[in-house]
Design a protein around this motif. Sequence first.
Motif, PDB file in Angstrom:
ATOM      1  N   TYR A   1       0.706  -1.244   0.009  1.00  0.00           N
ATOM      2  CA  TYR A   1      -0.188   0.182   0.033  1.00  0.00           C
ATOM      3  C   TYR A   1       0.944   1.197   0.330  1.00  0.00           C
ATOM      4  O   TYR A   1       2.192   1.121   0.303  1.00  0.00           O
TER       5      TYR A   1
ATOM      6  N   GLN B   1       2.582  -1.640  -8.371  1.00  0.00           N
ATOM      7  CA  GLN B   1       1.358  -1.747  -8.579  1.00  0.00           C
ATOM      8  C   GLN B   1       0.351  -0.733  -7.719  1.00  0.00           C
ATOM      9  O   GLN B   1      -0.934  -0.527  -7.871  1.00  0.00           O
ATOM     10  N   VAL B   2       1.060   0.044  -6.675  1.00  0.00           N
ATOM     11  CA  VAL B   2       0.398   1.024  -5.923  1.00  0.00           C
ATOM     12  C   VAL B   2       1.069   2.348  -6.116  1.00  0.00           C
ATOM     13  O   VAL B   2       0.443   3.418  -6.112  1.00  0.00           O
TER      14      VAL B   2
ATOM     15  N   ALA C   1      -3.341   3.895  -2.367  1.00  0.00           N
ATOM     16  CA  ALA C   1      -3.720   2.700  -3.135  1.00  0.00           C
ATOM     17  C   ALA C   1      -3.189   1.519  -2.424  1.00  0.00           C
ATOM     18  O   ALA C   1      -2.336   1.555  -1.635  1.00  0.00           O
TER      19      ALA C   1
ATOM     20  N   THR D   1      -2.635  -2.884  -3.008  1.00  0.00           N
ATOM     21  CA  THR D   1      -2.891  -4.044  -3.833  1.00  0.00           C
ATOM     22  C   THR D   1      -2.633  -5.459  -3.059  1.00  0.00           C
ATOM     23  O   THR D   1      -1.882  -5.544  -2.194  1.00  0.00           O
TER      24      THR D   1
ATOM     25  N   SER E   1      -2.624  -9.293  -9.167  1.00  0.00           N
ATOM     26  CA  SER E   1      -2.078  -8.533  -8.135  1.00  0.00           C
ATOM     27  C   SER E   1      -3.566  -7.511  -8.363  1.00  0.00           C
ATOM     28  O   SER E   1      -3.657  -6.755  -9.382  1.00  0.00           O
TER      29      SER E   1
ATOM     30  N   THR F   1      -5.282  -4.054  -7.608  1.00  0.00           N
ATOM     31  CA  THR F   1      -5.127  -2.797  -7.021  1.00  0.00           C
ATOM     32  C   THR F   1      -6.287  -1.906  -6.878  1.00  0.00           C
ATOM     33  O   THR F   1      -7.103  -2.067  -7.906  1.00  0.00           O
TER      34      THR F   1
ATOM     35  N   SER G   1      -9.368   2.107   0.138  1.00  0.00           N
ATOM     36  CA  SER G   1      -8.653   1.330  -1.274  1.00  0.00           C
ATOM     37  C   SER G   1      -8.713  -0.023  -0.851  1.00  0.00           C
ATOM     38  O   SER G   1      -8.948  -1.061  -1.804  1.00  0.00           O
TER      39      SER G   1
ATOM     40  N   ALA H   1     -10.176  -3.116  -3.244  1.00  0.00           N
ATOM     41  CA  ALA H   1      -9.459  -4.307  -3.676  1.00  0.00           C
ATOM     42  C   ALA H   1      -9.864  -5.822  -3.154  1.00  0.00           C
ATOM     43  O   ALA H   1      -9.947  -6.579  -3.760  1.00  0.00           O
TER      44      ALA H   1
END
Length: 427
Positions: free
Chosen positions: A237, A300-301, A334, A336, A389, A391, A400, A404
């Motif tokens: 994150y 990915q975040v 974010a 993931t 993954s 996100t 978030s 997710a």
Amino acid sequence: MNLLIIGSGAREHAFAAALAANPGTEKIFIAPGNGGTAMMGGKVSNVPLKALQLEELLEFAGRNRVELTVVGPEQPLEAGIVDLFRAAGMKIVGPVQAAARLESSKVFAKEFMRRHGIPTAEYRVFGDEASSLSFAEELPPERFPLVIKASGLCAGKGVVVAMSRDEALTTLKEIFQDRIFGSAADEVVIEDFLRGQEASVFALTDGKDYRLFLPAQDHKRIGEGDTGKNTGGMGAYAPAPLVTPEVLRKVEERIIRPTLAGMSAEGYPYTGFLYVGLMIDRGEPSVVEFNARLGDPETQVVLPLLQSDLCDALLASVEGGLDTVPFAMRSGSAATVVMASGGYPDAFESGKRITIDPDAENAGDVMIFHAGTLFDGENLVTSGGRVLSVTAIGASLRESLERAYRTVGLIRFDGACYRRDIGAKAL
Ligand code: AMP
Ligand code: GLY
């Protein structure tokens, strides 16, 4: 402009999504990519070349008028892909081989930090069993736990935290006699155990100026509550509240600036992504490791939170002038969550059919980045340990995470496993 991304994970899928958002990009090739990048369509397509086929990648880039290449994983950096592309006049994001030693040689990284007064654990280097064993035998008991590391690249597995002298001696014998880490452990770093909490800070640099992404936190262990074996990373994150503005100021002043200045002064200016793995103890950061690339799953975040254009910033990291391009982060957070094959990080089965509820793909602010997946034109199946993954971005970390996990619940394959406590520490 045509782009080439090298790698096959969710990190590279996230790069492809971020770069595809730039209207100036025409074709985005991913070598070799995965099932998710195969399904993106439009300007994105997979190329059947592996990350270490350097000459073939260069030839492909030349033939397809690729104007910028982005390297995801560390192995091609260690193998000198940036040197090779640059010598051919091609633009490529990443450090040259000599600079990538910050990741590919822990001995180089530790000695560099010592030379430049960069905070990190005290250490010794050993090249043979006998001297390492006598060192471990003579240490007073209060010096344990000790951390034993293979110097070379080991896919994140070359580190053992030895809780006791016995464990340290056993580990050293396994390293030097049984060669559990192979030639990556021809040299071994033994260092003090650092207490505190881990977080990562990512810089993009042109060798002179640098820009920072939001700090992130990975979850390396397979089990909830940070238990069980180490993995490539089970979730992340950003921003990580542990990295306060005050901590970040110290990281820039004591770590990032002296690292970039030191690499330049030593004759191999560092360019591309610099990943600083930190241990933070009562507000004082020290370096656990450097990586010469972005992390997976941190990418990915980190990339979805970049509001400004990634492609422009990457070009500037190659051409210089990174201080003049827009580089802004979105507000919010974010998270993931990595979905893995049952059994990972040990043996697991592949070829499991993956079904994704159409609602998942349509959910706003949610992105599914593939890693170990294959798409045969009809079905999507698992093909690796970390499969995908998920996100999500939201106004808060809580939001978030909720998004997710809701999407994770809409994705199915036999044996799917994931951690339910991603980001819990920061809530
Ligand atoms: P590395 O590959 O060097 O990042 O090490 C992998 C993991 O081992 C790190 O993410 C930490 O969790 C742990 N680790 C490495 N070095 C140390 C250290 N000196 N003290 C405590 N934990 C460490
Ligand atoms: N997530 C850790 C790494 O990419 O090395």
